[in-house]
Design an enzyme around this catalytic site. Structure first.
Site, PDB file in Angstrom:
ATOM      1  N   ASP A   1       0.441   5.283   0.241  1.00 23.44           N
ATOM      2  CA  ASP A   1      -0.413   6.518   2.095  1.00 23.44           C
ATOM      3  C   ASP A   1      -0.306   5.153   3.398  1.00 23.44           C
ATOM      4  O   ASP A   1      -0.984   5.032   3.733  1.00 23.44           O
ATOM      5  CB  ASP A   1      -1.148   6.958   1.608  1.00 23.44           C
ATOM      6  CG  ASP A   1      -1.027   7.384   0.293  1.00 23.44           C
ATOM      7  OD1 ASP A   1      -0.050   8.214   0.689  1.00 23.44           O
ATOM      8  OD2 ASP A   1      -2.483   8.193   0.193  1.00 23.44           O
TER       9      ASP A   1
ATOM     10  N   ASP B   1      -1.101  -0.787   5.595  1.00 21.80           N
ATOM     11  CA  ASP B   1      -1.619  -0.333   7.146  1.00 21.80           C
ATOM     12  C   ASP B   1      -3.078   0.045   7.396  1.00 21.80           C
ATOM     13  O   ASP B   1      -3.492  -0.027   8.557  1.00 21.80           O
ATOM     14  CB  ASP B   1      -1.200   0.980   7.389  1.00 21.80           C
ATOM     15  CG  ASP B   1      -2.053   2.130   6.748  1.00 21.80           C
ATOM     16  OD1 ASP B   1      -1.557   2.138   5.321  1.00 21.80           O
ATOM     17  OD2 ASP B   1      -1.965   3.346   7.114  1.00 21.80           O
TER      18      ASP B   1
ATOM     19  N   ASP C   1       1.033  -1.001  -0.119  1.00 22.03           N
ATOM     20  CA  ASP C   1       0.201  -0.271   0.096  1.00 22.03           C
ATOM     21  C   ASP C   1       1.116   1.321   0.207  1.00 22.03           C
ATOM     22  O   ASP C   1       1.913   1.102   0.050  1.00 22.03           O
ATOM     23  CB  ASP C   1      -1.070  -0.256   1.357  1.00 22.03           C
ATOM     24  CG  ASP C   1      -1.808   1.061   1.288  1.00 22.03           C
ATOM     25  OD1 ASP C   1      -2.862   1.734   0.222  1.00 22.03           O
ATOM     26  OD2 ASP C   1      -1.448   1.400   2.804  1.00 22.03           O
TER      27      ASP C   1
END
Length: 233
Positions: free
Chosen positions: A15, A173, A13
């Protein structure tokens, strides 16, 4: 069913995982809100809304439906500002660069990105950082009909990397990253230093969580050894 193949690809991922981009996201979104006569939102509120793409982000911040006509204007303002200010506040996440280097040095290992971030802003950020050529696949928001947690974006990344899904490690995250990995049949690593809480990540059911990316190369290497597997949570 949990993956059983040694990893040949790691997909990140963006961001909150590779990048701490919250400052630029907050600035761009508050610009859009202020320009349309709305009140700006605190950074801690906006960060909790990140992860499902710009339409969801803008609509949630403005408290309007995603399909409302006003949402399109907010998205345009948000993206235009972001393209002009991609790295005002963005920094690498802890251990990110070192992890990219360590994984790239592994034999038969490919790296990719799978993000709900809009394609235009993904491209400008990667170019500004000078790392667009470090990844064999970059799948961004809008590249597939569905976004994470649907499996489609990650399956496309796996295909572009030439890896079977069961040999791919998805690292993120957000809850949507872990659920995407589960839906696609890949390994799933939750990063606790990002935008989501550790409790939320664990509840989503990753194979393992890490405090930050510096722990990732060792985990991937152990998964590549046929006699060793990290105990699943």
């Amino acid at each position: 069913m949990n993956p059983v193949l040694p990893p040949t690809a790691v997909v990140f991922d963006l961001d909150g995982t590779l990048l701490d981009s919250r400052g630029d996201i907050v600035a761009a979104l508050n610009h859009a809100l202020l320009t349309t006569g709305r009140n700006p939102q605190p950074a801690q509120v906006i960060v909790r809304l990140v992860g499902d793409g710009p339409r969801a982000l803008c609509a949630r911040a403005a408290k309007i439906p995603e399909d409302a006509p006003e949402t399109d204007e907010l998205i345009r303002l948000f993206l235009d500002y972001y393209r002009e200010h991609p790295l005002d506040f963005t920094r690498w996440a802890k251990g990110a660069l070192e992890t990219i280097e360590a994984l790239s040095a592994m034999e038969n290992m490919s790296l990719g990105i799978c993000t709900n971030k809009h394609r235009a802003t993904t491209d400008v950020v990667l170019r500004a950082l000078g790392i667009e050529d470090r990844f064999g696949a970059v799948v961004a928001g809008g590249d597939t009909k569905e976004r994470k947690p649907d499996a489609a974006p990650l399956l496309l990344a796996a295909k572009q990397l030439g890896s079977m899904p069961a040999a791919v490690v998805m690292v993120g995250d957000g809850i949507q990253d872990i659920l995407c990995a589960r839906n696609a049949g890949t390994w799933a690593v939750g990063v606790e230093s990002g935008f989501s809480t550790a409790e939320a990540l664990i509840q989503a059911g990753p194979d393992v969580t890490v405090r930050d990316l510096s722990m990732l190369p060792g985990i991937v290497q152990r998964w590549r050894e046929p006699t060793t597997r990290i105990k699943l949570r």
